[in-house]
Structure formats: C-alpha cells, structure tokens
Write an enzyme that holds these catalytic residues in place. Structure first.
Site, mmCIF file in Angstrom:
data_model
loop_
_atom_site.group_PDB
_atom_site.id
_atom_site.type_symbol
_atom_site.label_atom_id
_atom_site.label_comp_id
_atom_site.label_asym_id
_atom_site.label_seq_id
_atom_site.Cartn_x
_atom_site.Cartn_y
_atom_site.Cartn_z
ATOM 1 N N CYS A 2 -5.628 -7.630 3.015
ATOM 2 C CA CYS A 2 -7.162 -7.311 2.398
ATOM 3 C C CYS A 2 -8.123 -8.153 2.881
ATOM 4 O O CYS A 2 -7.662 -9.601 3.262
ATOM 5 C CB CYS A 2 -7.440 -7.059 0.840
ATOM 6 N N ARG A 26 -7.374 -7.358 8.616
ATOM 7 C CA ARG A 26 -6.520 -7.410 7.312
ATOM 8 C C ARG A 26 -6.195 -6.132 6.904
ATOM 9 O O ARG A 26 -5.296 -6.522 5.752
ATOM 10 C CB ARG A 26 -7.254 -8.393 6.647
ATOM 11 N N TRP A 73 -5.511 -3.367 2.395
ATOM 12 C CA TRP A 73 -4.389 -3.059 2.724
ATOM 13 C C TRP A 73 -3.676 -2.897 1.434
ATOM 14 O O TRP A 73 -3.438 -3.656 0.602
ATOM 15 C CB TRP A 73 -3.683 -4.124 3.427
ATOM 16 N N ASN A 97 -8.386 -10.397 -2.916
ATOM 17 C CA ASN A 97 -7.283 -10.417 -1.823
ATOM 18 C C ASN A 97 -6.146 -11.110 -2.731
ATOM 19 O O ASN A 97 -6.263 -12.185 -3.202
ATOM 20 C CB ASN A 97 -7.684 -11.272 -0.584
ATOM 21 N N GLY A 98 -5.018 -10.424 -2.679
ATOM 22 C CA GLY A 98 -3.928 -11.187 -3.256
ATOM 23 C C GLY A 98 -3.069 -10.212 -4.318
ATOM 24 O O GLY A 98 -3.444 -8.895 -4.007
ATOM 25 N N GLU A 470 11.619 -7.774 20.522
ATOM 26 C CA GLU A 470 10.352 -7.582 20.424
ATOM 27 C C GLU A 470 9.991 -6.397 21.103
ATOM 28 O O GLU A 470 8.872 -5.733 20.592
ATOM 29 C CB GLU A 470 9.880 -8.961 21.224
ATOM 30 N N LYS A 474 7.704 -3.686 19.140
ATOM 31 C CA LYS A 474 6.502 -3.038 19.686
ATOM 32 C C LYS A 474 6.335 -1.742 19.554
ATOM 33 O O LYS A 474 5.563 -1.051 19.087
ATOM 34 C CB LYS A 474 6.261 -3.651 20.935
ATOM 35 N N GLU A 477 6.371 -0.149 15.891
ATOM 36 C CA GLU A 477 5.088 -0.409 15.251
ATOM 37 C C GLU A 477 4.063 0.544 15.486
ATOM 38 O O GLU A 477 3.186 0.947 14.880
ATOM 39 C CB GLU A 477 4.511 -1.827 15.922
ATOM 40 N N HIS A 493 30.668 -3.278 19.147
ATOM 41 C CA HIS A 493 30.994 -3.624 17.762
ATOM 42 C C HIS A 493 30.582 -2.678 16.922
ATOM 43 O O HIS A 493 30.357 -3.170 15.671
ATOM 44 C CB HIS A 493 30.692 -5.054 17.535
ATOM 45 N N LYS A 593 -2.814 -7.132 10.245
ATOM 46 C CA LYS A 593 -2.717 -8.412 11.204
ATOM 47 C C LYS A 593 -2.280 -9.566 10.453
ATOM 48 O O LYS A 593 -1.499 -10.250 10.988
ATOM 49 C CB LYS A 593 -4.014 -8.632 11.870
#
Ligand code: F6R
Length: 598
Positions: A2, A26, A73, A97-98, A470, A474, A477, A493, A593
C-alpha cells in the site's frame, strides 16, 4: 504494501493525487482520499486503479489544505470500495500501510464500546480507537498515542483530525515513512519517490515518533526537540517518469537496458567496490527475494569461479526464520531493487545482530535497507515502474559482475590476463543487448506460439539456471501462464513425467563445456513429443532442427556475460506473451512493486 501520502498545503489534493500516481506501484486494487474542506472531512474512494478515483473526483470541486490519500494492495478484506482507505470514524480519518496483527481483539473491544464497523480490514480499528479516546476528552496527541500503544504489528499512518484545530499527524512502527517540509507545504508518504518538486529536504522518522504537520512547520510531538529532525536531500525529488512512446513501462525498461549498461561500462565504480576487503572474507552470504534472489544465484557462480570465495545464497523469508550461522569475517549482501522488502530488511537486521558486515545492493538509495546496512552500493537502474523487474535485474547482475572481478583481483585467484579479459567482456554488453533487442520480432513470433500453452517448463544449466528461473517468473507474473524452471540435469529426476505434446519446454542452450550433456537433455524432451523452444547458440541449431519461431539464436559472446544477455529474450518473451493475451503488463493482478509486508 500500500502507498500512503498526506499534504498540508494550498490545494492539498493536487500533491496527494500526484503522489498516489507515483505510489501506484505499491498496490493498485483500490484508492481513496480524505480532505478537510469547509470544516468537515470528505472521503472519496474507488475500486480499481487510480484513474477510477480521479473519475469520481471530477464531479466534485474539492478544495482544502489538508489531505491524505491511499493506494491499496489488499491484505485483510477484498479489493472493494468499503475496504479501500482512508477509513473514517467521526472526525478522524486514517490511511495505513502495514498489518495490525491484533485487530480482531481490538475490534471486539470497540464493538463492545458501541462502535460499528464497515470494512473487513485490520486498519479500520485505528480511527475508531483514536475517536474513542478523543471522546474521553483526551488531546489529539494523547488520543493517537493511546491508540497506537495498543497496536501490534507494523504500520505507517497518516491521521487527519477535524477538531478545535485541524491537523495531519504521521507515525510509523516498522513500515517505511518519510516526511518533508517544503516551501509551499508539508508532506508525508510511504517513500520519497512519491513526493513532488516541493520536497527537496526529507526526514525519515524513527519508530513511534509522532509528528504533526503544518504548512509552515513540522513538529515532533510530546515535547521532543525539533532539532532531532535531521533532513537529508531527496535524491528522488520530482523525478516524474513517463513511458514515452512505449506501450508499457515494462517495455520501456527492457529497451532502456542498452543505455544503462553503457553507462555502467563507462563509469568505473571499481574504487567503490574496493572499499570491501574481499581478501580476508571467510564467506559471502547473499540474501534476497524473487528476481533479486535470482541475481544472487548468478552472483554466487561468478564469486566462486573468479574469486574462489565460499558463497551461500538464501531467500530472505527463509533466512530470517532459520537461525542461520553467521561466521567471523562474513559479508552478508542484501539485494533489493526497492530497498524496502520487509523480509529482506528483517534478514538484514538479523545479520547485523549477529555482527556480520552488511552490504545493501539497491536501486533506491534512500531506502530503509540502504540506510541500515554498513555499506550501500547503488545499481543505477533509475526508477523502475513496471511491477515485473527487468532493468533492475540486469543492473544488479552488472554490479555483481564488477564486484566479483574486484574480489578476484584482491584474492589474486585468476591470472591477470584472464581478469583483464573478463573486464573487457563487460564492455561488450551494451552492443550485444542492442543486437538482441533489434531482433525482438523473432521473440514475438516465438511468444505467439508459446502463449497458446497453459504450462511451460524452462531449463538451464549452471549460471543460466537462475536465468531460466527468472524467465519462468517473468512469464507467470504478467501472462499468468504457469511456468516452472529446473536445472536441466534435474529433468530426469521427476519433471520429465510431465512431458507430452501439451507441455512445451524452453531451454537456454549455450555453447560451452556442458553443451553435449545439454543436447542429451534436449533429446530426452524431443523423445517425449514435448514442443521444444530454444534460446541458444548457433551450434545447437546445427544439431537440433526446429522451426524458425522455436529457436532464437544467441549472439556469439563470452560465457562470463551470457547470463546478462540471455535474460533479455526471456523478458521480451514474457512481455509479448502478456501483450498477446491482452494482460495488463505493468500492473499484473495480485502483485505490488514494493513488498513491505511479510
Ligand atoms: C519480480 C519481482 C519480485 C521482486 C521481489 C523483491 O518481477 O519484481 O520478485 O524481485 O519482490 O523485490 P526487491 O528487489 O525490491 O526487494
């Protein structure tokens, strides 16, 4: 996560809305503002991105000199208007925020006291508590302090009170918060990047310092001495970033990598890295999350190969809870684009408490992680707005490469000539990245074919395994295609059981000492009819026959810099797949982010 912002200034809504736009990275599932206008607090909120809130505000001429705003968020409660901030109780409005961990107990108590709640958030208890204590004839400061004393968890708060005097207060515990006194007003926000041109000087408050903001003055409450407020220059001041002609910030940031790497190869920061005594280190531990963790994995390979240093890597959320052993003369490196990731910050605090030397590798230089570490190195990527990290990753790798060469020099592990060659290899990066980007149409064709599948397996070997990871991260996401990555040798395996004509496999296949082994892995994939895609060397193409849109040829470059080059087609592949599928590239669902909650 947030983002929170507040302003006491003429037409305070303007810096608040501008700040919310800068803070949207955020969280972007809902947003809202409270403004003190005509002696009452007006709160307007909207579900979805900030543009929805702005649309709602169009019909209202809101003028006032005290305003708070929030972009959310969701943690507690769905993303809807009721759960959006600010939360108001009577003449108290709060942005948070938190996470308030004991909110259920507090809520129960408040309900017994006759309070009614609208939302399912943890945050709503805060304005109710403050309002309750105000109704008991406490002063504004006393009421806030009494309320805060009951909160368990982490928070950064903006509190707007309409009373005998109208005031904006800010306070934090564990979550990031910044305060600024400008010429035209006073401001508070989750981070310095949210603040506009009138915020050249900033102050990072300590935990539990209650601060009152006036347009002409910022005061520490409770009789504390205002001389304790030590301002520093805001390095991010007014850096408003636009995506220019690009379709998304992510696309812009991918293409920016040529210039960024050019700058990094011209600027010689090696003297900066020589401040670290690599010679006497017993161990390096590198700790990070997500994409930054994959950068750490590549760095491990370089430090070990070129400098012969023992390197352990760890995911921050694991490291912080597993009593890791910190040895004498250990360097603990914390990699974070934002410099605010809660798990990485907690891991840093743990390592510091165990007397490790700590080094932050960050993009945001004023961030909490940067401020708390013993040393800080910047990655010089500039503001990264796209939620999926791209240019920060290549810049992290570039700095790690330079650090590994500095370590190699100090420890004299490789010959001087090899060291010189490795440094020269770095200079090839910008041109090579440019050449790969010029061939983006080839990756687009590959994306067209690949994005028809719902699951994809990525394979790499050695320092390219983290690049495969990565690439998979990507893709999932931003395109929401399920992708997993493995070291190619691991295929047999277990994951090989998944292979059939519906499970494509994408292999990063360079020409090196392990090529023949990798070719065997590729044969195993083909033998099971799995559609094969390769990002690889010309040599592989000569051995494996694939259609044009299933093979992307990597330029012939030294192996040392291959991780930085081979991630570029991975980034493009994710970008184009998401675009073809019509997804929001810059603001993928459920993500933010800066991950400032556990
Ligand atoms: C992926 C991504 C995340 C971040 C992770 C750590 O595209 O951006 O996985 O890498 O949340 O963030 P920082 O580097 O800010 O600590």
């Amino acid at each position: 996560m947030c983002g929170i912002i507040g302003a006491v200034a003429k037409s305070a809504i303007t810096p608040v809305l501008e700040g919310l736009a800068r803070l949207e990275y955020r969280g972007y599932d809902s947003s809202g503002i409270s403004i003190l206008a005509n002696n009452e607090i007006k709160t307007i909120k909207a579900q979805g991105t900030l543009s929805n809130l702005k649309q709602r505000l169009l019909s209202q001429a809101l003028e006032g000199d005290c305003c708070i705003g929030h972009t959310r968020w969701a943690t507690h409660g769905r993303a809807n208007v009721t759960n959006a901030h600010p939360h108001q109780c009577g003449q108290v409005s709060v942005v948070h925020n938190g996470i308030i961990e004991n909110y259920l107990q507090l809520k129960q108590k408040l309900i017994q006291w006759g309070h009614h709640f609208n939302s399912s958030t943890d945050s709503e208890v805060i304005p109710h508590l403050i309002n309750h204590y105000l109704s008991q004839q406490m002063t504004q400061e006393q009421a806030i302090k009494k309320a805060i004393a009951q909160l368990k968890g982490s928070y950064a708060l903006g509190v707007l009170i309409n009373g005998v005097s109208n005031n904006l207060y800010a306070i934090k515990q564990g979550s990031p918060l910044v305060i600024s006194q400008g010429n035209e007003g006073a401001y508070m926000a989750s981070d310095a990047m949210a603040l506009g041109a009138d915020s050249g000087k900033i102050y990072y408050p300590k935990d539990n310092e209650l601060i009152k903001l006036n347009s002409h003055e910022i005061t520490l409450c409770g009789g504390a001495n205002n001389n304790e407020i030590h301002y520093i220059n805001n390095k991010h001041c007014a850096k408003l970033v636009s995506k220019g002609t690009r379709s998304s910030f992510m696309e812009k940031e991918i293409f920016e990598q040529v210039d960024l790497l050019k700058r990094l190869s011209v600027n010689n920061h090696t003297s900066e890295y020589s401040t670290i005594n690599f010679k006497d280190l017993t161990k390096i531990t590198i700790i990070a999350c997500g994409t930054s963790y994959y950068a750490a994995s590549v760095a491990k390979a370089w430090f070990e190969k070129y400098a012969n240093i023992l390197v352990e890597i760890d995911i921050a959320s694991e490291y912080r809870y597993r009593s890791p052993i910190v040895t004498n003369n250990e360097l603990a490196i914390f990699v974070s684009q934002s410099g605010e990731t809660a798990d990485t910050l907690a891991a840093l605090r743990y390592a510091k408490s165990k007397k490790a030397q700590t080094l932050a590798l960050v993009n945001v230089v004023n961030s909490t992680i940067a401020r708390e570490a013993n040393f800080t190195f910047e990655i010089y990527a500039g503001p990264e707005i796209g939620v999926a990290s791209t240019k920060a990753f290549s810049c992290q790798l570039a700095i790690f490469y330079k650090m590994a060469l500095e370590a190699a020099k100090q420890r004299a592990f490789i010959e001087k000539a090899e060291l010189t060659q490795l440094a020269l290899n770095f200079a090839q990066l910008p041109d090579t990245i440019e050449k790969v980007l010029q061939r983006c149409a080839e990756i687009k064709s590959m994306a067209k074919k690949l994005c028809k599948y719902s699951n994809i397996l990525f394979l790499g070997r050695g320092a390219l395994t983290p690049i495969a990871q990565e690439g998979a991260l990507k893709l999932k996401e931003i395109s929401y295609i399920h992708a997993e990555a493995y070291a190619a040798g691991e295929l047999k395996h277990g994951p090989i059981a998944l292979l059939d004509e519906h499970m494509p496999v994408l292999v990063i296949a360079p020409k090196n000492a392990l090529t023949d082994k990798l070719l065997s892995n590729i044969q195993e994939v083909q033998a099971r009819n799995a559609p094969l895609f390769i990002i690889g060397d010309k040599y592989i193409r000569e051995h494996i026959h694939l259609q044009e849109d299933q093979f992307f040829e990597l330029p012939a470059i030294p192996e040392s810099i291959l991780p930085i080059i081979s991630v570029i087609p991975m980034q493009l592949l994710a970008l184009y797949s998401a675009q073809i599928l019509g997804k929001n590239v810059d603001q993928p669902r459920n993500l933010a982010k800066s991950v400032t909650v556990e």
